[in-house]
Design a protein around this motif. Structure first.
Motif, PDB file in Angstrom:
ATOM      1  N   UNK A  89      -4.350  16.890  -3.959  1.00  0.00           N
ATOM      2  CA  UNK A  89      -4.173  15.319  -3.633  1.00  0.00           C
ATOM      3  C   UNK A  89      -4.572  14.568  -5.061  1.00  0.00           C
ATOM      4  N   UNK A  90      -5.681  14.986  -5.468  1.00  0.00           N
ATOM      5  CA  UNK A  90      -6.114  14.284  -6.896  1.00  0.00           C
ATOM      6  C   UNK A  90      -5.167  14.558  -7.805  1.00  0.00           C
ATOM      7  N   UNK A  91      -4.969  15.575  -8.008  1.00  0.00           N
ATOM      8  CA  UNK A  91      -3.836  15.972  -9.072  1.00  0.00           C
ATOM      9  C   UNK A  91      -2.563  15.212  -8.936  1.00  0.00           C
ATOM     10  N   UNK A  92      -2.149  15.227  -7.975  1.00  0.00           N
ATOM     11  CA  UNK A  92      -0.733  14.547  -7.632  1.00  0.00           C
ATOM     12  C   UNK A  92      -1.149  12.982  -8.205  1.00  0.00           C
ATOM     13  N   UNK A  93      -2.341  12.496  -7.737  1.00  0.00           N
ATOM     14  CA  UNK A  93      -2.552  10.963  -7.857  1.00  0.00           C
ATOM     15  C   UNK A  93      -2.832  10.757  -9.342  1.00  0.00           C
ATOM     16  N   UNK A  94      -3.336  11.927 -10.227  1.00  0.00           N
ATOM     17  CA  UNK A  94      -3.409  11.574 -11.601  1.00  0.00           C
ATOM     18  C   UNK A  94      -1.976  11.539 -12.405  1.00  0.00           C
ATOM     19  N   UNK A  95      -1.117  12.458 -11.700  1.00  0.00           N
ATOM     20  CA  UNK A  95       0.138  12.746 -12.235  1.00  0.00           C
ATOM     21  C   UNK A  95       1.259  11.406 -12.012  1.00  0.00           C
ATOM     22  N   UNK A  96       0.750  10.570 -10.982  1.00  0.00           N
ATOM     23  CA  UNK A  96       1.556   9.395 -10.813  1.00  0.00           C
ATOM     24  C   UNK A  96       2.928   9.179 -10.406  1.00  0.00           C
TER      25      UNK A  96
END
Length: 314
Positions: free
Chosen positions: A165-172
């Protein structure tokens, strides 16, 4: 409050590693043997359909098991199994996946990943991220367009769900609507040994002694403070989805999960922290045998629906 007596009777019969030296072959065999126990005496929960498929990952095929409810779907859930990053499988998490699909009327996509120590970070994380991206891309055809999406996991799977979930948020480029984290490991640094819940070592199903090797095997040469390994260390938690976080009073992972809930709240993220004092690590896999585990899982499901209702807008 004492542990549920039915649960105590069950876990007294289960193989629980207590040594700081892990025999991976024996542990994997023992965990495979638990699958029939998790399904219970009545066998697998009836669902609408079960479909197996593979998607492409950076290390080869990533297995998915898509479990559809009998009723019209109200959303999509991506579910990641626990097992200390070294054990577990889609088969291991399937009893819980079937229960969640039935109770929530969601299409549940359970995914497998490469296991440590043979495949240290970022192998398993990358597999989970690939499966999450696929689930998000196909959510409309799985759980219905406009319906909520949830990423979920237990223990090591909770760690992976939070990290994804954090990685997806970083990808935007889009993310799940919510996280459901059952007793997640979110701080893999050496300093985590100082949490009071680690020191208490009170959970009969997860002994603190085995954690250092599990963490070393998973991290490999990577820094355990990497937020994709220890989500608690992220400085971008304001971008992650709302979360339901389940903690247990006896669980050695309790304090880091509570700290994660606190960090999310401080970052402005909506959090439902659900505590139980009569259950142990992995209780949600024993619903078929332990009424208290069923009741607790239903509480968690309701808290998830409450969270989604607050955060999903037409």
């Amino acid at each position: 409050m004492a542990l549920d007596p039915v649960l105590q009777q069950i876990i007294a019969q289960l193989p629980v590693p207590t040594s700081d030296k892990i025999d991976h072959e024996v542990m994997r065999r023992d965990m495979d043997a638990m699958i029939a126990i998790f399904h219970g005496p009545d066998g697998p929960i009836e669902v609408g359909s079960v479909e197996n498929m593979n998607i492409a990952g950076d290390g080869g095929p990533v297995p998915l098991r898509i479990i559809r409810p009998l009723t019209a779907p109200t959303g999509t859930m991506h579910l990641l199994h626990g097992g200390g990053w070294a054990f577990g499988s889609i088969e291991f998490i399937e009893p819980l996946a079937r229960r969640l699909a039935r109770d929530l009327s969601m299409v549940v996509v359970a995914s497998g990943y490469r296991l440590a120590p043979e495949n240290p970070f970022p192998a398993g994380f990358n597999d989970c991220l690939a499966a999450a991206r696929w689930t998000m891309e196909h959510a409309a055809e799985l759980g219905g367009a406009g319906n909520p999406t949830v990423i979920a996991g237990e223990s090591a799977g909770g760690n992976l769900a939070a990290a994804v979930a954090l990685a997806l948020a970083e990808e935007g480029r889009g993310n799940f609507d919510a996280q459901l984290l059952f007793f997640p490991a979110v701080d893999l640094r050496e300093e985590a040994a100082n949490y009071p819940s680690r020191i208490a070592n009170a959970d009969p199903t997860l002994r603190t002694e085995i954690l250092p090797q599990l963490v070393r095997d998973y991290c490999g040469a990577h820094n355990p403070a990497d937020p994709h390994i220890s989500p608690l260390m992220s400085g971008q938690l304001d971008t992650v989805p709302p979360a339901v976080i389940v903690v247990l009073e006896v669980d050695p992972l309790r304090d880091e999960a509570v700290a994660y809930a606190d960090r999310l709240r401080e970052a402005g993220v909506d959090v439902e922290l659900v505590r139980f004092d009569n259950l142990t690590h992995g209780f949600n896999n024993l619903c078929a045998l332990v009424p208290a585990a069923t009741e607790a899982t239903e509480v968690v499901e309701q808290r998830l629906m409450t969270l989604l209702a607050r955060n999903i807008r037409d």
